[in-house]
Design an enzyme around this catalytic site. Structure first.
Site, PDB file in Angstrom:
ATOM      1  N   SER A  14       0.817  -1.214   0.000  1.00 17.82           N
ATOM      2  CA  SER A  14       0.000   0.000   0.000  1.00 17.82           C
ATOM      3  C   SER A  14       0.850   1.262   0.000  1.00 17.82           C
ATOM      4  O   SER A  14       0.430   2.293  -0.501  1.00 17.82           O
ATOM      5  CB  SER A  14      -0.915   0.010   1.227  1.00 17.82           C
ATOM      6  OG  SER A  14      -1.837  -1.046   1.159  1.00 17.82           O
ATOM      7  N   GLU A  47       2.365  -0.225  15.382  1.00 16.88           N
ATOM      8  CA  GLU A  47       2.697   1.142  14.995  1.00 16.88           C
ATOM      9  C   GLU A  47       3.402   1.903  16.113  1.00 16.88           C
ATOM     10  O   GLU A  47       4.299   2.709  15.856  1.00 16.88           O
ATOM     11  CB  GLU A  47       1.433   1.892  14.566  1.00 16.88           C
ATOM     12  CG  GLU A  47       0.787   1.347  13.291  1.00 16.88           C
ATOM     13  CD  GLU A  47      -0.098   0.133  13.531  1.00 16.88           C
ATOM     14  OE1 GLU A  47      -0.324  -0.231  14.704  1.00 16.88           O
ATOM     15  OE2 GLU A  47      -0.569  -0.469  12.546  1.00 16.88           O
ATOM     16  N   PHE A  89      -3.315   5.208  11.363  1.00 12.49           N
ATOM     17  CA  PHE A  89      -2.435   4.472  12.268  1.00 12.49           C
ATOM     18  C   PHE A  89      -1.109   5.200  12.476  1.00 12.49           C
ATOM     19  O   PHE A  89      -0.358   4.894  13.409  1.00 12.49           O
ATOM     20  CB  PHE A  89      -2.190   3.059  11.716  1.00 12.49           C
ATOM     21  CG  PHE A  89      -3.457   2.378  11.278  1.00 12.49           C
ATOM     22  CD1 PHE A  89      -4.601   2.457  12.054  1.00 12.49           C
ATOM     23  CD2 PHE A  89      -3.510   1.686  10.088  1.00 12.49           C
ATOM     24  CE1 PHE A  89      -5.777   1.863  11.654  1.00 12.49           C
ATOM     25  CE2 PHE A  89      -4.695   1.082   9.668  1.00 12.49           C
ATOM     26  CZ  PHE A  89      -5.826   1.164  10.456  1.00 12.49           C
ATOM     27  N   HIS A  95      -3.304   6.961   2.420  1.00 12.86           N
ATOM     28  CA  HIS A  95      -4.723   6.715   2.682  1.00 12.86           C
ATOM     29  C   HIS A  95      -5.325   7.744   3.625  1.00 12.86           C
ATOM     30  O   HIS A  95      -6.155   7.425   4.475  1.00 12.86           O
ATOM     31  CB  HIS A  95      -4.934   5.295   3.216  1.00 12.86           C
ATOM     32  CG  HIS A  95      -4.656   4.221   2.189  1.00 12.86           C
ATOM     33  ND1 HIS A  95      -3.477   4.158   1.487  1.00 12.86           N
ATOM     34  CD2 HIS A  95      -5.399   3.174   1.757  1.00 12.86           C
ATOM     35  CE1 HIS A  95      -3.506   3.124   0.673  1.00 12.86           C
ATOM     36  NE2 HIS A  95      -4.653   2.508   0.806  1.00 12.86           N
ATOM     37  N   ASP A 154     -13.145   1.355   2.509  1.00 14.23           N
ATOM     38  CA  ASP A 154     -12.825   0.858   3.860  1.00 14.23           C
ATOM     39  C   ASP A 154     -13.642   1.559   4.950  1.00 14.23           C
ATOM     40  O   ASP A 154     -13.823   1.025   6.041  1.00 14.23           O
ATOM     41  CB  ASP A 154     -11.333   1.034   4.162  1.00 14.23           C
ATOM     42  CG  ASP A 154     -10.502  -0.109   3.585  1.00 14.23           C
ATOM     43  OD1 ASP A 154     -11.089  -1.157   3.244  1.00 14.23           O
ATOM     44  OD2 ASP A 154      -9.278   0.049   3.477  1.00 14.23           O
TER      45      ASP A 154
END
Lengths: 285, 318
Positions: free
Chosen positions: B40, B61, B86, B112, B120
Site C-alpha cells: 500500500s 505502529e 495508524f 490513505h 474501507d
C-alpha cells in the site's frame, strides 16, 4: 572499578536522590533508590563511554560507546545524580531539579539539552522501542557497542512493551540488554494486586529472549557480576532480558518495600533521618 | 486562467514510493519502516534495492515510532510508514514524546489520508490528522497535491533536519505539476493569479480548485489559486499578499473543518488582515464507505462546492 568504590558512589547517589526530591518537595525517591546500584554499576563499571580525563563527554549519536535508555523516566533523580557524578554536567545543577528554567525536568528530556539524555521518557512503555532503534542503528553502522534499557515492572502493563518484545527477537537484535526493575510496587499498590504481570521470565522466554535474573539487585557485587554475565549472553542472536530484583526505597529504612514512597518527598525530619543512613562519600552538591 | 492539462493519472502514494526509491539510491542514511503495509505504501522498489535499510515492524505502529526515534540516534533518517490513521491518531503520544518533544529527525509518512481511500470506511478515513500533527511544537506538516509533488516532497524532507508529517493518499488523480519541480518546504505555490477571490487548497483539493477556477472564469470571476502544500510552517506572506489583492478567501482541504488548513489560514486573517473566509472541508463528521468520487460529492469537497464557496465569500465582501 572496585566494588567498595562503587558502593561509596552509590551511597552518595542515594544522598543526592533524597536531597533532590526534598529540595523541590516532589519526585520519585522509591524506584530511584532501588535502581541506584544498577545505574552506578553501569556507568562507573560496565559501560564503555566516550570520556576525556575520566569525565564523560556527551555526543547525541553515541558512536563508539555504549548507550543507556531509561524508559521509566519517573526515576529521573537516580539518573541525574549518576550523570552528574560521572561528569556529564555540574553536580551543582542537581539543586535545580524540577524547578523553573531547569535542565533537570521532572522527567528526562532532550528538550533543554541536558548532556547524557538522548530521548524524553515519562509516558511509559516507549523506551525499549527507542533503545531497539538505537541498537539497529549501531548494527547498520558496524558499531559493536551495547545498548542498555531499564523499564519498570509496572510498566510491563503497557502494550507497546510487548510490541517491542516481539520485534527484538524476530530481528535478532542481540546488542540490546534490557532490565526490568522488579520491585513489585506501583503507584496504586503491589503489582500483583494492581495488575499481576505473572511470570515475566516465561513470557519473555516465549517471545524469544535470553532471560536471566539478578536476584540481589541491591548488592553491588551481585549486580556487577550479573552485568558481566548479561554482556556474555549478548551477541548470540537473541536480545537479553535481565530481571533485576530490587527493593523500592532501598538504603533508607523507612522508605523500603512500600509503594507509599513511589512519588512522595520526605519532609525536613525525614530527610535528616535518611541522610543519617547514607555516607557522604563524594561531597554533597 | 492558466491552463492545466494532464496526460496521466496516478496516486500520490506512488509518488512517495518513487521518491523513496530515489532516496534509497542517493542517501545511505535513509531507512524505511512499515507496519505490514508495504504494498500500500509502494515501498517495494526501496526494499528490493536496500533490504538492509528496511525494517518490517508488523502490525505494531507504536513500536515503529519508537524504533524510528531510536534510529536517529546514530545518524539514520527514518521514514516511518503506514496508513494516516495508524500513523497519527493511534500513536499520538509516541509521536509527541519520542519524536516531537525529543526533537528527533523522523519522517512520518502517511498514505490513505482523508475520505478518498473510499470503501474501507470511517475506521480508516482519518480527517483529524493535520490538526493533531500541526499542534505538536516543531512538527512540519506537508500535504502534496499530485504524484510529482509528492515525489519531490519525499526527496526534499530527507534534507530537512527535524520531524515531518507527510500526508498523501490512495486515489488516482491527474498529474499536473512539473516532474522536475524543486520542492521548497513552507513555500506556497502560485497555481493561478486572480483578483476576485483567493482559493487556498491543499492535497487532492488542489485539482478540484483548478477545475473550480475554470468554472468561475466562465462566469466572469477571477480566482487566485494557491497550493498550500505545507500547512506548517504556513506561508503567511503568500496568504497575506493574495488576500490584500482579492479581499476574500476560500480554503479547501480533505480534512475536518476543525483544526485543518482552514483554521490555520483563519488565524492569519484574524491577526493580520480581516477578510471573509469560507471553508470547503468535512463538516465535523466521520466518513463512510463509498467510492472516492461519491464521498467527495456527498461531503462537499468537489469543484462545485469550491465554486459555491467562492461566490459566498465574494458576496460577503460587499
Amino acid at each position: 572499578m572496585e566494588i567498595d568504590q562503587l558502593e561509596k558512589i552509590a551511597s552518595q547517589v542515594r544522598r543526592d536522590i533524597v536531597r533532590m526530591v526534598h529540595g523541590c518537595q516532589s519526585g520519585h525517591p522509591g524506584g530511584s533508590l532501588g535502581c541506584t546500584d544498577l545505574l552506578v554499576a553501569l556507568y562507573f563499571h560496565q559501560m564503555t563511554l566516550n570520556e576525556q580525563d575520566e569525565e564523560a563527554v556527551f555526543d547525541m549519536d553515541g558512536a563508539g560507546e555504549d548507550l543507556f535508555f531509561l524508559s521509566n523516566g519517573h526515576i529521573s533523580p537516580v539518573w541525574y545524580s549518576v550523570l552528574a557524578r560521572k561528569g556529564y554536567f555540574p553536580v551543582s545543577e542537581m539543586a535545580t531539579f524540577r524547578k523553573l528554567d531547569s535542565r533537570l525536568q521532572g522527567h528526562p528530556t532532550t528538550h533543554e539539552g541536558l548532556p547524557g539524555i538522548r530521548i524524553a521518557s515519562g509516558s511509559l512503555g516507549q523506551g525499549m522501542s527507542v533503545a531497539l532503534g538505537a541498537a539497529l542503528a549501531k548494527r547498520l553502522n558496524d558499531d559493536d557497542h551495547k545498548v542498555y534499557c531499564l523499564m519498570g515492572d509496572g510498566e510491563q502493563q503497557e502494550g507497546q512493551v510487548w510490541e517491542a518484545a516481539t520485534f527484538a527477537p524476530h530481528h535478532k537484535v542481540d546488542n540490546l540488554i534490557a532490565f526490568i526493575d522488579l520491585n513489585g510496587q506501583q503507584i496504586d499498590g503491589p503489582t500483583v494486586k494492581v495488575m499481576d504481570n505473572r511470570d515475566l521470565r516465561a513470557k519473555y522466554e516465549a517471545f524469544g529472549w535470553e532471560v536471566m535474573d539478578i536476584e540481589q539487585g541491591n548488592d553491588m557485587a551481585a549486580v556487577v557480576k550479573g552485568l558481566a554475565e548479561a554482556k556474555g549472553k549478548s551477541g548470540h542472536g537473541k536480545p537479553v532480558m535481565v530481571l533485576l530484583h530490587t527493593g523500592m526505597g532501598y538504603g533508607v529504612d523507612f522508605m523500603m518495600g512500600s509503594h507509599k514512597w513511589h512519588g512522595v518527598a520526605p519532609n525536613d525530619e525525614q530527610l535528616a533521618a535518611a541522610l543519617d543512613q547514607l555516607e557522604e562519600s563524594l561531597g554533597d552538591y | 486562467m492558466k491552463k492545466y492539462t494532464f496526460t496521466e493519472k496516478k496516486d500520490t502514494r506512488s509518488g512517495f514510493g518513487a521518491g523513496m526509491q530515489v532516496l534509497g539510491q542517493q542517501n545511505p542514511n535513509v531507512v524505511a519502516l512499515c507496519a505490514d503495509l508495504v504494498g500500500s505504501l509502494k515501498l517495494d522498489a526501496f526494499i528490493k534495492e536496500n533490504p538492509e535499510r528496511f525494517f518490517q515492524c508488523g502490525i505494531s505502529e507504536a513500536n515503529m515510532i519508537g524504533l524510528s526515534a531510536g534510529l536517529t540516534i546514530g545518524g539514520k533518517i527514518p521514514f516511518a510508514t503506514t496508513f494516516a490513521n495508524f500513523a497519527t491518531g493511534r500513536v499520538y503520544d509516541q509521536i509527541r514524546q519520542s519524536v516531537a518533544y525529543s526533537g528527533k529527525n523522523v519522517k512520518i509518512c502517511a498514505s490513505h489520508a482523508g475520505l478518498t481511500l473510499g470503501e474501507d470506511g470511517a475506521t480508516h478515513q482519518i480527517l483529524e490528522d493535520i490538526g493533531m500533527m500541526k499542534m505538536l511544537p516543531g512538527m512540519t506538516v506537508i500535504n502534496p497535491c499530485d504524484y510529482n509533488q509528492t515525489k519531490a516532497a519525499t526527496i526534499a524532507i530527507a534534507d530537512y533536519e527535524g520531524p515531518v508529517y507527510l500526508r498523501f493518499g490512495r486515489p488516482v488523480i491527474p498529474i499536473f505539476t512539473d516532474p522536475d519541480q524543486k520542492f521548497e518546504i513552507g513555500k506556497a505555490w502560485m497555481v493561478n493569479e486572480g483578483t476576485d477571490v483567493s482559493i487556498f487548497a491543499t492535497g487532492h483539493l488542489v485539482w478540484e480548485a483548478i477545475q473550480a477556477g475554470e468554472q468561475l472564469e466562465a462566469e466572469g470571476i477571477s480566482a487566485e489559486i494557491i497550493n498550500i502544500h505545507t500547512i506548517k510552517p504556513l506561508d503567511e506572506e503568500a496568504i497575506l499578499k493574495s488576500v490584500a489583492k482579492t479581499g476574500c478567501v476560500v480554503t479547501a482541504e480533505e480534512h475536518n473543518r476543525l483544526g485543518g488548513l482552514g483554521d490555520s489560514v483563519a488565524q492569519v486573517l484574524v491577526k493580520k488582515h480581516l477578510a471573509p473566509q469560507e471553508y470547503v472541508a468535512v463538516d465535523d463528521s466521520f466518513g463512510e464507505s463509498g467510492t472516492p468520487a461519491q464521498l467527495m460529492e456527498k461531503y462537499g469537497l468537489s469543484a462545485k462546492d469550491i465554486v459555491a464557496a467562492a461566490k459566498r465569500a465574494i458576496e460577503r465582501k460587499k
